[in-house]
Design a protein around this motif. Structure first.
Motif: not given
Length: 468
Positions: A25-34, A48-53, A55-59, A112-117
């Motif tokens: 939900e946070v990533t969706q809100a950020v993407l909508s704001h962008i 790339r919204p789908e790629a971001a989402l 990652q968010a679902r995996a998190s 580092r960002m990717r390894a941290a999720g």
């Protein structure tokens, strides 16, 4: 609760732990704001919204299992275009390199960002080869400043500065070789730290080049420093592992008491600070003095010859790079950068050698001048944000670096230097205060910046998209 896109990394970490929010939900809100901002700012590359989402679902799944990869798992962020991400092209802001080949691996900050999720929402724009302090690029649409769309965000971490101020999530990573983190931070009213050289490994490494956080607060920058400041053999200047208590950035205003702080208002070269800039920095110094710091005005230590020599050397480096391109590609580079680089085509070997020596002279003079103080403060730039369409404040390729006299010496001296907002012009543009510490004292600079953050006047509301 604030709008989700406005929440800090620390607020998101707490909300995820308590299962009050999910990364999706946070990533969706950020993407909508962008999506509301981006037609006006043009701050992103590879959005790339789908790629971001994904990652968010995996998190989200990791948090539900109680097994996050780190405290920053699921926190949205962006990475500057010139920091390689595996499988993506790295065109360095210029149409001359398009189509650029895909990167074989993540550069250290991205790894580092990717390894941290963390959720990598997008990469952010930069000007051609990172050699402008503006959002002008031959590859990307013009990047603008959210505080005033007629102004530029600065550069070369142009998109990162605009994205942080506009609320494209809380975490952003840029790079800096002469001011490219601090200048957009100052002009966009955010916080940034250019760390000690090697504190955050970068690939490819280069003299004076550093990666660093771009955030709305010191606290979020400290969280990124905890993540990014791990050694990496790909950077020949990477510092050894060190147990730094980044979480102890919050020492309060008491941290200022008894500190001897140099106040540098004359860079000794380049453009003189405009009156509104000087007034804001002097006001910041008075606030620190009231809190118990000992403020002493510093004489300038840079010279125009130092600035001109570094400029000349960088021109030759870029001229050499451009000459290696086929003519058709070379012609795609911004005319301003071509004129800047080609101006040194006829210099002699002796002249180039003398120019190269200015890097070391700058280092020696900077370290000597700062050694008399615990910390140094100065303007970040001599002026507030300038017109978006201009490649540099002077709009003159023969005087392209006249605005970096306060920032570039600390790249050469390898000292940590931060930018934090210290006021606004009459027209509402942010003004940046630079805080400089001794080499390796990155935590001390964060602590001093946070102390100032706690005593400065309340900040203005962050800008909103037109029509919002």
């Amino acid at each position: 609760m604030s709008d989700l896109h406005d929440l800090s990394a620390h607020a998101l970490m707490a909300a995820y732990r308590q299962r009050q929010l999910s990364p999706v939900e946070v990533t969706q809100a950020v993407l909508s704001h962008i999506a509301r901002w981006e037609p006006h700012l043009q701050a992103t590359y590879l959005l790339r919204p789908e790629a971001a989402l994904a990652q968010a679902r995996a998190s989200e799944a990791r948090w539900l299992r109680g097994a996050p990869l780190s405290a920053l798992d699921g926190v949205p962020g962006t990475i500057k275009e010139n920091i390689a991400t595996e499988g993506d092209p790295t065109p360095l802001g210029t149409a001359a390199l398009a189509p650029a080949p895909a990167a074989a691996a993540d550069a250290p900050p991205a790894a580092r960002m990717r390894a941290a999720g963390a959720v990598i929402v997008a990469k952010t724009t930069m000007p051609d080869y990172g050699m402008l302090s503006s959002g002008l690029s031959s590859l990307h649409p013009l990047t603008r400043n959210p505080w005033n769309l007629a102004k530029g965000p600065g550069g070369s971490s142009a998109g990162g500065g605009a994205a942080a101020a506009a609320g494209y999530g809380p975490l952003h990573i840029g790079t800096d070789i002469g001011g490219s983190l601090r200048l957009p931070a100052g002009w966009c009213g955010i916080f940034s730290l250019k760390p000690s050289l090697g504190r955050i490994p970068i690939d490819p490494p280069y003299t004076g080049r550093a990666a660093g956080p771009m955030t709305r607060s010191v606290a979020d920058a400290a969280a990124l420093m905890q993540l990014l400041s791990q050694p990496d053999a790909r950077d020949s200047m990477s510092l050894p592992a060190q147990d730094i208590a980044w979480s102890q950035f919050d020492q309060g205003a008491e941290r200022l008491r008894g500190l001897r702080i140099g106040l540098l208002l004359d860079a000794g070269c380049g453009l003189a600070p405009e009156p509104e800039v000087t007034a804001a920095v002097e006001h910041a110094a008075r606030l620190m003095q009231t809190a118990g710091a000992i403020i002493e005005t510093m004489p300038p230590f840079m010279t125009q010859a130092m600035l001109d020599g570094m400029d000349q050397f960088w021109r030759m480096r870029t001229h050499t790079d451009l000459q290696a391109l086929p003519a058709g590609r070379r012609d795609k580079v911004l005319p301003y950068i071509r004129a800047w680089a080609d101006s040194v085509a006829g210099i002699s070997g002796v002249e180039l050698f003398n120019a190269s020596q200015q890097f070391h002279l700058t280092r020696v003079h900077t370290v000597r001048a700062c050694s008399a103080y615990d910390y140094v403060i100065s303007p970040v730039a001599p002026m507030p944000a300038f017109d978006a369409e201009l490649p540099s404040p002077t709009n003159d390729p023969l005087h392209a670096m006249e605005h970096i006299g306060f920032t570039v010496p600390f790249n050469m001296s390898e000292q940590p230097a931060a930018s934090i907002n210290c006021g606004y012009t009459r027209s509402g543009l942010p003004i940046g205060l630079q805080i400089i510490g001794a080499r390796f004292d990155d935590l001390g600079v964060l602590q001093l910046a946070h102390a100032f953050e706690s005593i400065r006047e309340p900040q203005r509301a962050w800008p909103r998209p037109p029509g919002a």
